[in-house]
Design an enzyme around this catalytic site. Structure first.
Site, PDB file in Angstrom:
ATOM      1  N   CYS A 257      16.909  10.215 -13.161  1.00  0.00           N
ATOM      2  CA  CYS A 257      16.129   9.342 -12.271  1.00  0.00           C
ATOM      3  C   CYS A 257      16.750   9.156 -10.889  1.00  0.00           C
ATOM      4  CB  CYS A 257      15.942   7.984 -12.944  1.00  0.00           C
ATOM      5  SG  CYS A 257      14.949   8.110 -14.430  1.00  0.00           S
TER       6      CYS A 257
HETATM    7  N1  LIG Z   1      15.076   9.410 -18.979  1.00  0.00           N
HETATM    8  C1  LIG Z   1      14.920   8.241 -18.414  1.00  0.00           C
HETATM    9  O1  LIG Z   1      15.785   7.375 -18.507  1.00  0.00           O
HETATM   10  C2  LIG Z   1      13.660   7.889 -17.639  1.00  0.00           C
HETATM   11  C3  LIG Z   1      13.433   6.552 -17.309  1.00  0.00           C
HETATM   12  C4  LIG Z   1      12.278   6.220 -16.618  1.00  0.00           C
HETATM   13  C5  LIG Z   1      11.371   7.216 -16.261  1.00  0.00           C
HETATM   14  N2  LIG Z   1      11.613   8.520 -16.582  1.00  0.00           N
HETATM   15  C6  LIG Z   1      10.609   9.509 -16.200  1.00  0.00           C
HETATM   16  O2  LIG Z   1       9.864   9.896 -17.347  1.00  0.00           O
HETATM   17  C7  LIG Z   1       9.478  11.272 -17.257  1.00  0.00           C
HETATM   18  C8  LIG Z   1       9.985  12.013 -18.492  1.00  0.00           C
HETATM   19  O3  LIG Z   1      11.418  11.959 -18.501  1.00  0.00           O
HETATM   20  P1  LIG Z   1      12.291  12.283 -19.788  1.00  0.00           P
HETATM   21  O4  LIG Z   1      13.674  11.854 -19.447  1.00  0.00           O
HETATM   22  O5  LIG Z   1      11.635  11.731 -21.007  1.00  0.00           O
HETATM   23  O6  LIG Z   1      12.196  13.892 -19.809  1.00  0.00           O
HETATM   24  P2  LIG Z   1      12.646  14.864 -21.005  1.00  0.00           P
HETATM   25  O7  LIG Z   1      12.939  16.167 -20.367  1.00  0.00           O
HETATM   26  O8  LIG Z   1      13.642  14.186 -21.883  1.00  0.00           O
HETATM   27  O9  LIG Z   1      11.308  15.001 -21.874  1.00  0.00           O
HETATM   28  C9  LIG Z   1      10.146  15.591 -21.426  1.00  0.00           C
HETATM   29  C10 LIG Z   1       9.483  16.361 -22.556  1.00  0.00           C
HETATM   30  O10 LIG Z   1       8.240  16.897 -22.072  1.00  0.00           O
HETATM   31  C11 LIG Z   1       8.049  18.159 -22.695  1.00  0.00           C
HETATM   32  N3  LIG Z   1       7.060  18.897 -21.916  1.00  0.00           N
HETATM   33  C12 LIG Z   1       7.191  19.545 -20.741  1.00  0.00           C
HETATM   34  N4  LIG Z   1       6.017  20.050 -20.329  1.00  0.00           N
HETATM   35  C13 LIG Z   1       5.108  19.735 -21.267  1.00  0.00           C
HETATM   36  C14 LIG Z   1       3.716  19.950 -21.393  1.00  0.00           C
HETATM   37  N5  LIG Z   1       3.014  20.621 -20.463  1.00  0.00           N
HETATM   38  N6  LIG Z   1       3.100  19.475 -22.482  1.00  0.00           N
HETATM   39  C15 LIG Z   1       3.795  18.790 -23.425  1.00  0.00           C
HETATM   40  N7  LIG Z   1       5.105  18.532 -23.355  1.00  0.00           N
HETATM   41  C16 LIG Z   1       5.752  18.999 -22.283  1.00  0.00           C
HETATM   42  C17 LIG Z   1       9.426  18.774 -22.726  1.00  0.00           C
HETATM   43  O11 LIG Z   1       9.517  19.785 -23.698  1.00  0.00           O
HETATM   44  C18 LIG Z   1      10.301  17.550 -23.048  1.00  0.00           C
HETATM   45  O12 LIG Z   1      10.514  17.409 -24.436  1.00  0.00           O
HETATM   46  C19 LIG Z   1      10.067  11.771 -15.944  1.00  0.00           C
HETATM   47  O13 LIG Z   1       9.087  11.649 -14.949  1.00  0.00           O
HETATM   48  C20 LIG Z   1      11.179  10.799 -15.663  1.00  0.00           C
HETATM   49  O14 LIG Z   1      11.425  10.684 -14.286  1.00  0.00           O
HETATM   50  C21 LIG Z   1      12.741   8.877 -17.283  1.00  0.00           C
END
Ligand SMILES: NC(=O)c1ccc[n+]([C@@H]2O[C@H](COP(=O)([O-])OP(=O)(O)OC[C@H]3O[C@@H](n4cnc5c(N)ncnc54)[C@H](O)[C@@H]3O)[C@@H](O)[C@H]2O)c1
Length: 415
Positions: A257
């Protein structure tokens, strides 16, 4: 309700579990077959979700990689990654792919919520037009909203239930649907007037942290020049019960983030011929912090008449935050890279990161590695590590996290 969660990562999986625990039927969709297989076999791959949390769900959480399985869902929540391109611009590829796939299964009455962090305007300008290719109309046939994720991996004092949830819909009906959905798992749902307000609120929260961390990192560099203990100064200022909020310096910012999201806002600002100074400056200061840490390592070794080249340097912590195995954008890896460029003999210990394949390294046993190290650098302070023992054993310890500030040793230095 039947709820579909698209993207089962750090954000999507805990959310899927929260809805299933609240009695809803959840279909989790991910393109990564290993994640789908793990979940359907009752195994979690996210630290915040122990396997023991999956077992009692009684089949209410099912994983799939086939979008057709989402068709019967009343609500679809998108939690896919929103990274940067090589040139540090928003990369909406995952989001657009997911939107296109959802457009193929969309049906009347469904609610689609975007949770991925992104710039203001994404829900309206990018997601909505793709979904409307289905021929259905937003606000009457189906519903679209943005609701930013506020998860903080590893945090236990606030949960999905006790952290207020923001929602902003494309129309009043969209907002109301989203509010009802999140009320199933959140004690407080806060409504804002538009998706843009919700999108920008999330970026404000993250840029706020980035700017304040940069400020204390810069203060740490100034204190180094002045010979003042930055930790003592921060502890002292923190006694003020109002008008001050504590932030701590460190080796730099990591995770998905904070190093990434400010660029989403800067991109949107540039479209308006507006150049946000705070965002860019904070990014610059925080990105320079690992190099400052390496300079400190060089100085400590120099005092012991040792060059960096060939010195055995043990990095404690490879992930970007305490209690997590997440190495995305971790400053520890930048420090490792810089030290290797200086031909140091670098090893690392991290109970949460067993291997760093891109460096050809595996986490070493602390007790065995410490006595031979010329310097131990505390880069990420994980729980359960005996830091007093580290200071007592290592030839030199350099602490970038302030966890040893109560200790007194001639062989210890702090950021
Ligand atoms: N990790 C954090 O602490 C956090 C906190 C707040 C917001 N976010 C936001 O949340 C969003 C997700 O982050 P995350 O950390 O969970 O990412 P991540 O990489 O852990 O998980 C994302 C998942 O999406 C899957 N994916 C990708 N493309 C896909 C598709 N077309 N269809 C289905 N699945 C698909 C991937 O395989 C992966 O498992 C981002 O925008 C991030 O900025 C993350």
């Amino acid at each position: 309700m039947k709820i579909g969660i698209v993207g089962l990562g750090y954000v999507g999986l805990p959310l899927a579990v929260a809805f299933a625990e609240a009695g809803q039927e959840v279909v989790g969709l991910d393109l990564d077959p290993a994640k789908v297989a793990a979940l359907n076999g009752g195994r979690s791959y996210i630290e915040d979700v122990p396997d023991s949390a999956l077992a009692p769900l009684g089949g209410r959480l099912r994983a799939s990689s086939d979008y057709a399985d989402l068709a019967p869902c009343e609500a679809l929540i998108v939690c896919v990654p929103t990274p940067l391109t090589g040139s540090r611009e928003p990369d909406l590829t995952y989001l657009l792919e997911a939107a296109n796939s959802l457009a193929g299964i969309l049906r009347r009455g469904q609610l689609v919520v975007l949770e991925s962090t992104t710039y203001p305007g994404t829900t309206r300008e990018q997601l909505s037009p793709i979904l409307e290719v289905s021929g259905l109309t937003i606000g009457s046939d189906f519903f679209v909203a943005f609701s930013p994720e506020r998860i903080d991996p590893g945090r236990t004092d606030y949960t999905i239930r006790t952290t207020p949830k923001l929602v902003g819909g494309m129309t009043a009906a969209c907002t109301e649907r989203a509010r009802e959905l999140y009320a199933l798992v959140c004690d407080e749902v806060v409504v804002v007037s538009t998706p843009e307000a919700a999108e920008l609120s999330k970026l404000l929260e993250n840029v706020f942290r980035s700017v304040n961390i940069a400020f204390v990192n810069e203060l740490a560099q100034l204190c180094d020049r002045l010979g003042i203990d930055v930790w003592e100064v921060i502890d002292a200022a923190s006694t003020k019960p109002f008008g001050f909020m504590r932030f701590e310096p460190g080796p730099g910012m990591g995770g998905h983030c904070l190093p990434v999201d400010p660029f989403y806002l800067a991109f949107k600002a540039r479209e308006q011929n507006f150049y946000p100074e705070f965002i860019e400056l904070a990014g610059k200061v925080n990105q320079a912090q690992p190099a400052f840490c390496v300079e400190r390592i060089e100085r400590v070794l120099n005092q012991a008449s040792k060059p960096v080249k060939g010195s055995k340097i043990l990095l404690l912590g490879a992930s970007y935050k305490s209690g997590s195995g997440d190495t995305r954008e971790s400053p520890a890896l930048t420090i490792l890279r810089l030290l290797r460029a200086l031909e140091a003999d670098v090893s690392y210990h991290d109970p949460f990161v067993p291997e760093l394949p891109e460096f050809g390294l595996a986490s070493v046993d602390l007790e065995r590695a410490l006595p031979g190290a010329d310097l131990a650098a505390i880069v990420t302070a994980h729980p359960g590590v005996d830091y007093a023992g580290v200071v007592a054993t290592a030839a030199q310890t350099l602490d970038f996290r302030g966890v040893t500030r109560e200790l007194d040793s001639e062989r210890l230095e702090l950021l």
